[in-house]
Design a protein around this motif. Structure first.
Motif, PDB file in Angstrom:
ATOM      1  N   ARG A   1      20.502 -43.848  12.128  1.00  0.00           N
ATOM      2  CA  ARG A   1      19.739 -43.269  10.821  1.00  0.00           C
ATOM      3  C   ARG A   1      18.853 -44.263  10.289  1.00  0.00           C
ATOM      4  NH1 ARG A   1      24.544 -44.008   6.831  1.00  0.00           N
ATOM      5  NH2 ARG A   1      22.941 -43.183   5.325  1.00  0.00           N
TER       6      ARG A   1
ATOM      7  N   GLY B   1      15.979 -34.948   9.730  1.00  0.00           N
ATOM      8  CA  GLY B   1      14.710 -34.008   8.202  1.00  0.00           C
ATOM      9  C   GLY B   1      14.040 -35.728   8.142  1.00  0.00           C
ATOM     10  N   GLY B   2      13.872 -37.197   9.892  1.00  0.00           N
ATOM     11  CA  GLY B   2      13.568 -38.050   9.402  1.00  0.00           C
ATOM     12  C   GLY B   2      12.102 -37.721   9.624  1.00  0.00           C
TER      13      GLY B   2
ATOM     14  N   TYR C   1       9.912 -38.615   6.333  1.00  0.00           N
ATOM     15  CA  TYR C   1      10.353 -40.256   5.962  1.00  0.00           C
ATOM     16  C   TYR C   1       8.907 -40.564   6.762  1.00  0.00           C
ATOM     17  CZ  TYR C   1      12.978 -44.682   6.048  1.00  0.00           C
ATOM     18  OH  TYR C   1      12.702 -46.376   5.886  1.00  0.00           O
TER      19      TYR C   1
ATOM     20  N   HIS D   1      13.848 -35.606   3.350  1.00  0.00           N
ATOM     21  CA  HIS D   1      14.139 -36.641   3.743  1.00  0.00           C
ATOM     22  C   HIS D   1      14.795 -38.113   2.181  1.00  0.00           C
ATOM     23  CE1 HIS D   1      15.922 -40.137   5.616  1.00  0.00           C
ATOM     24  NE2 HIS D   1      16.382 -39.231   6.557  1.00  0.00           N
TER      25      HIS D   1
ATOM     26  N   SER E   1      12.412 -40.332   2.348  1.00  0.00           N
ATOM     27  CA  SER E   1      11.089 -40.652   2.153  1.00  0.00           C
ATOM     28  C   SER E   1      10.168 -41.095   1.457  1.00  0.00           C
ATOM     29  CB  SER E   1      10.426 -38.993   2.510  1.00  0.00           C
ATOM     30  OG  SER E   1      11.448 -37.627   2.366  1.00  0.00           O
TER      31      SER E   1
END
Ligand code: ASP
Ligand code: MG
Length: 443
Positions: A150, A196-197, A200, A257, A260
């Protein structure tokens, strides 16, 4: 020539299942007369498949099954896509031998989903007459820290290369299709941004390019005052400030995210969360513009709660740092942490249970002096909006009974509850904080 900011369109895995609509959306954005940058996540389910491999890295049968699924999902692949399937095969090999000892290798594997998707989507757009070219974010020069699993994007270090690379493509009239979800770490390895990046990635790229707006195009999700599948009274939210959106993301409305929002806020770029289908409501996230402050209720469940009974107390200096460092080193995504006189409590997602127990084991027993209780199934329920904490304490304090932990801030109150209480609490909070207020303001 003066540079005019483009429109950034990010497509989620669910949205990619409807490629005709994706083309339609790209075409509509291009008709506005600005450049369009597409950011893509992996096709639905692909990142989950890759994560499964990492849970049992030595299991050749899991690898075989995952590869077959990936091949099936990306069938009809253009030539350059085949390279990514070959690479995936090679990375799987490396993972089998060197993971988890070499942790960034896991990020390398996870990034394959987006690489496959970018080639696939660019080919699809091209077949619809849109001049699209796939771009890999690590090659482009989207730089992250060295956390892995992450990581965060380091915007300052990314600016020059990302700008130069994407402007070149835009100036030639083409549409770059950039892989979301990962970049290149400062030490030169692939690093993913957390599940879910790709939201971002999109907002960071939008901020770097001075985009007119960043659209996060999702298949079904709209932003509601609560999950409408469970609370029929929930209403869509059309406007959010950056701060409100950050709170919502933090408590896992699963729509955004959590990291984000920051790049967009910093650059003053509006974010639009847009459902791909016709129905549905778009939500614009931007600076405060005089709209009424929002209220929302979120819930994440099931989650797992660990109580660590700490010798010397849950607030012993350094204890929280030791726990978070151990969990980070084990690749565990900490959902929330709170302390009390005798305990330190952590909440994690169910797949992280074994790693959490293993990571904290050295702190327990005769050597460590602490004791780790068996994990319990819980929900993390949060009310978001200015003034909610006071209102919960005045009107709904009975809902806090039986809570394992409560954390309050000026803009939210969140509680960790036994799973069995989740439904009732979400319902009551929505009634008290959202519906009642709506009735008052319309009266
Ligand atoms: N494919 C990645 C995930 O599923 C990133 C994303 O979808 O935004 O977590
Ligand atoms: Mg995804």
């Amino acid at each position: 020539m003066k540079w005019v900011g483009p429109i950034v369109l990010k497509f989620g895995g669910g949205a990619l299942a409807d490629p005709a609509r994706v083309s339609e959306r790209v075409r509509a954005a291009r008709r506005e007369g600005f450049g369009v940058v597409v950011v893509t996540s992996a096709r639905a389910g692909v990142t989950d498949l890759l994560a499964e491999v990492l849970r049992t890295p030595g299991d050749a049968s899991v690898q075989r099954r995952v590869l077959e699924r990936l091949e099936a999902l990306h069938r009809g692949f253009p030539e350059p896509g085949g390279i990514h399937l070959d690479r995936t095969r090679r990375v799987l090999h490396l993972v089998e031998r060197n993971y988890p000892a070499d942790r960034p290798l896991g990020d390398r594997l996870m990034s394959q989903g987006e690489r496959l998707a970018a080639v696939w989507l660019a080919a699809h757009l091209a077949s619809d007459g849109i001049p699209a070219v796939p771009v890999e974010a690590d090659h482009l020069g989207l730089i992250t820290d060295n956390l892995y699993g992450r990581s965060s994007i380091v915007v300052a270090a990314s600016q020059r290369h990302v700008r130069r690379g994407l402007r070149r493509i835009l100036r030639s009239g083409r549409v770059p299709v950039v892989t979301g979800f990962f970049g290149r770490s400062q030490e030169g390895r692939v690093a993913v941004l957390g599940r879910g990046g790709s939201d971002y990635s999109a907002t960071a790229i939008g901020a770097i390019l001075g985009a007119r707006r960043v659209e996060l195009v999702k298949r079904e999700v709209s932003v509601y005052t609560a999950d409408p599948r469970r609370i029929p009274e929930a209403r869509p939210i059309r406007w959010l400030t950056y701060e409100e959106a950050e709170e919502l993301a933090q408590f896992g409305a699963r729509v955004l995210h959590p990291l984000s929002i920051e790049p967009a806020r910093h650059a003053g770029v509006p974010i639009v969360v847009r459902p791909l289908g016709r129905g549905g409501v778009s939500t614009t996230i931007g600076p405060a513009n005089g709209h009424a402050p929002i209220r929302a209720i979120t819930s994440r469940a099931p989650l797992k709660l660990f109580h660590l009974r700490v010798a010397g107390g849950g607030q012993r200096p350094g204890i929280a740092a030791e726990v978070t460092e151990r969990l980070a080193a084990a690749g565990v995504n900490l959902v929330t942490l709170f302390t009390s006189a005798s305990m330190l409590s952590v909440v994690v997602e169910p797949p992280a249970v074994a790693n959490t127990a293993r990571a904290l084991a050295p702190m327990t027993g005769a050597a460590g002096g602490s004791r780790l209780e068996r994990p319990r199934s819980v929900a993390l329920v949060a009310a978001i909006g200015r003034g909610v904490t006071g209102e919960v304490l005045r009107r709904a304090h009975q809902l806090l009974e039986g809570a394992e932990g409560v954390v309050a801030s000026p803009r939210s109150i969140s509680m960790v509850l036994p799973l069995a209480k989740e439904r009732r609490v979400v319902r009551s909070l929505h009634r008290t904080l959202v519906e009642r207020r709506a009735r008052r303001s319309s009266a």
